[in-house]
Design a protein around this motif. Structure first.
Motif, PDB file in Angstrom:
ATOM      1  N   LEU A   1       1.115 -11.606  -0.887  1.00 41.74           N
ATOM      2  CA  LEU A   1       0.261 -10.467  -0.632  1.00 41.74           C
ATOM      3  C   LEU A   1       0.679  -9.877   0.703  1.00 41.74           C
ATOM      4  O   LEU A   1       0.705 -10.575   1.710  1.00 41.74           O
ATOM      5  N   THR A   2       1.021  -8.608   0.711  1.00 42.36           N
ATOM      6  CA  THR A   2       1.576  -7.991   1.906  1.00 42.36           C
ATOM      7  C   THR A   2       0.647  -6.903   2.432  1.00 42.36           C
ATOM      8  O   THR A   2       0.213  -6.030   1.684  1.00 42.36           O
ATOM      9  N   PHE A   3       0.358  -6.988   3.705  1.00 43.01           N
ATOM     10  CA  PHE A   3      -0.378  -5.939   4.395  1.00 43.01           C
ATOM     11  C   PHE A   3       0.498  -5.401   5.519  1.00 43.01           C
ATOM     12  O   PHE A   3       1.246  -6.145   6.147  1.00 43.01           O
ATOM     13  N   ASP A   4       0.379  -4.107   5.789  1.00 41.67           N
ATOM     14  CA  ASP A   4       1.134  -3.526   6.888  1.00 41.67           C
ATOM     15  C   ASP A   4       0.576  -4.000   8.228  1.00 41.67           C
ATOM     16  O   ASP A   4      -0.612  -4.309   8.335  1.00 41.67           O
ATOM     17  N   PRO A   5       1.416  -4.026   9.256  1.00 38.36           N
ATOM     18  CA  PRO A   5       0.917  -4.320  10.603  1.00 38.36           C
ATOM     19  C   PRO A   5      -0.112  -3.267  11.027  1.00 38.36           C
ATOM     20  O   PRO A   5      -0.098  -2.139  10.527  1.00 38.36           O
ATOM     21  N   ILE A   6      -0.997  -3.641  11.934  1.00 40.89           N
ATOM     22  CA  ILE A   6      -2.031  -2.735  12.421  1.00 40.89           C
ATOM     23  C   ILE A   6      -1.865  -2.564  13.925  1.00 40.89           C
ATOM     24  O   ILE A   6      -1.779  -3.547  14.667  1.00 40.89           O
ATOM     25  N   ASP A   7      -1.821  -1.314  14.353  1.00 45.72           N
ATOM     26  CA  ASP A   7      -1.766  -1.052  15.792  1.00 45.72           C
ATOM     27  C   ASP A   7      -3.153  -1.235  16.384  1.00 45.72           C
ATOM     28  O   ASP A   7      -4.159  -0.866  15.766  1.00 45.72           O
ATOM     29  N   SER A   8      -3.215  -1.826  17.569  1.00 44.93           N
ATOM     30  CA  SER A   8      -4.512  -2.086  18.185  1.00 44.93           C
ATOM     31  C   SER A   8      -4.388  -2.078  19.698  1.00 44.93           C
ATOM     32  O   SER A   8      -3.363  -2.493  20.256  1.00 44.93           O
ATOM     33  N   LEU A   9      -5.437  -1.602  20.354  1.00 46.85           N
ATOM     34  CA  LEU A   9      -5.576  -1.848  21.793  1.00 46.85           C
ATOM     35  C   LEU A   9      -6.065  -3.278  21.933  1.00 46.85           C
ATOM     36  O   LEU A   9      -7.111  -3.643  21.366  1.00 46.85           O
ATOM     37  N   ILE A  10      -5.319  -4.102  22.657  1.00 47.46           N
ATOM     38  CA  ILE A  10      -5.676  -5.512  22.815  1.00 47.46           C
ATOM     39  C   ILE A  10      -6.096  -5.763  24.253  1.00 47.46           C
ATOM     40  O   ILE A  10      -5.331  -5.511  25.191  1.00 47.46           O
ATOM     41  N   ILE A  11      -7.306  -6.257  24.420  1.00 49.85           N
ATOM     42  CA  ILE A  11      -7.836  -6.584  25.748  1.00 49.85           C
ATOM     43  C   ILE A  11      -8.130  -8.075  25.793  1.00 49.85           C
ATOM     44  O   ILE A  11      -8.822  -8.612  24.920  1.00 49.85           O
ATOM     45  N   GLY A  12      -7.591  -8.738  26.797  1.00 51.13           N
ATOM     46  CA  GLY A  12      -7.784 -10.178  26.944  1.00 51.13           C
ATOM     47  C   GLY A  12      -8.680 -10.492  28.125  1.00 51.13           C
ATOM     48  O   GLY A  12      -8.653  -9.797  29.143  1.00 51.13           O
TER      49      GLY A  12
END
Length: 321
Positions: free
Chosen positions: A187-198
């Motif tokens: 099952l393939t899903f496309d990558p998702i762009d995200s603002l990542i805050i750690g």
């Protein structure tokens, strides 16, 4: 098989809040959801289970801000003892993500399970590996050391949690064996762009937070929670499999550890877990993810303000809805 979405999500914004255990992720994410009219998607591998509340730190009161309920997802969706895999999580995440985006709300992915987070952001190609009773039976009498050697014959061991218990090791061997022998449909899903805050928290402060939180959870009834799970029919092996609080408190409840032994070993295990979380997040940076680190000691309003500034820059030019 490639997953297709009825809603165009190619440019739909996603906010991700990550950090080690006891760093204050949930509180920050909930306040951001309050400000952005967003909804939380949990990225916690154990909060999916009903009845596992204190040990997983669900802290559902964090989702109530100024008499307003912040919607959350992928919490309390399975009974304790059921199998829930990364494959299932990836499917559930995309279902929820599409739903939130379809209602023109802001999805906020929040948690400390780095593998869960990376699997959806990077678009891991996963297969659903069925149980193999024959293989399991053949491995059932082997020691953990023997199982570790068998697993190492399939692949180089990077993830020590695969060999934390016999049950985990057997499942890891089951997956490796299946992948070695099958040409499975993925099952393939496309990558998702995200603002990542750690959430960046000093090691010593993190240790203090972990120790004080563990004492609080025990005072709030963690031991009774584990007893109730056992009485409801959840197997000892399943609770041991879930690790950390459920592993060590179960060992105390069944008499394998004294209270002091349980507390000391559990405290050490949580510290080690938090260290592994940070190692994973730093690895994500090496693998190309840009993580914007926010000082955990800042006042909550300042943290929210900094995150909103980053969000404003990130969403410039993006269409919501």
């Amino acid at each position: 098989m490639t997953a297709t979405n009825s809603t165009n999500l190619d440019n739909y914004p996603l906010l991700t809040i990550l950090g080690p255990t006891a760093s204050g992720k949930t509180t920050l994410a909930a306040h951001l959801a309050y400000e952005l009219d967003g909804e939380i998607i949990s990225a916690d591998s154990r909060q999916v289970y009903r009845g596992m509340d204190i040990g997983t730190g669900k802290d559902l009161s964090d989702y109530e801000i100024n008499d307003r309920h912040i919607p959350y997802h992928l919490i309390d969706i399975r009974d304790a003892g059921e199998k829930y895999t990364l494959f299932h999580y990836q499917q559930d995440f995309h279902r929820v993500f599409r739903d939130i985006a379809g209602r023109k709300k802001i999805p906020i992915l929040c948690g400390g399970s780095g593998l869960y987070i990376e699997s959806v952001l990077k678009g891991y190609r996963l297969i659903d590996v069925p149980e193999n009773p024959t293989l399991r039976e053949s491995l059932s009498e082997k020691t953990l050391e023997e199982l570790t050697e068998i697993l190492a014959s399939y692949k180089k061991l990077h993830n020590t949690t695969d060999t934390d218990t016999k049950k985990r090791a057997i499942r890891a061997i089951e997956i490796a064996d299946y992948q070695a022998k099958q040409q499975a449909e993925q099952l393939t899903f496309d990558p998702i762009d995200s603002l990542i805050i750690g959430i960046d928290i000093d090691r010593e402060l993190r240790r203090q937070h972990i120790s004080s939180r563990l004492k609080k959870r025990l005072e709030e009834g963690l031991i009774d929670e584990v007893r109730q799970l056992l009485q409801s029919g959840v197997r000892v092996d399943d609770l041991l499999y879930y690790g950390l609080e459920y592993k060590f408190v179960t060992l105390y409840v069944i008499g394998s550890l004294s209270y002091d032994e349980m507390f000391a070993q559990l405290e050490t295990a949580i510290h080690q877990f938090a260290k592994r979380q940070m190692t994973w997040f730093r690895g994500m940076e090496r693998r190309g993810f840009a993580i914007h680190w926010i000082d955990a000691t800042l006042p909550l309003d300042d943290k929210v303000g900094k995150c909103l500034e980053l969000w404003s820059v990130y969403t410039k030019g993006k269409k919501i809805g």
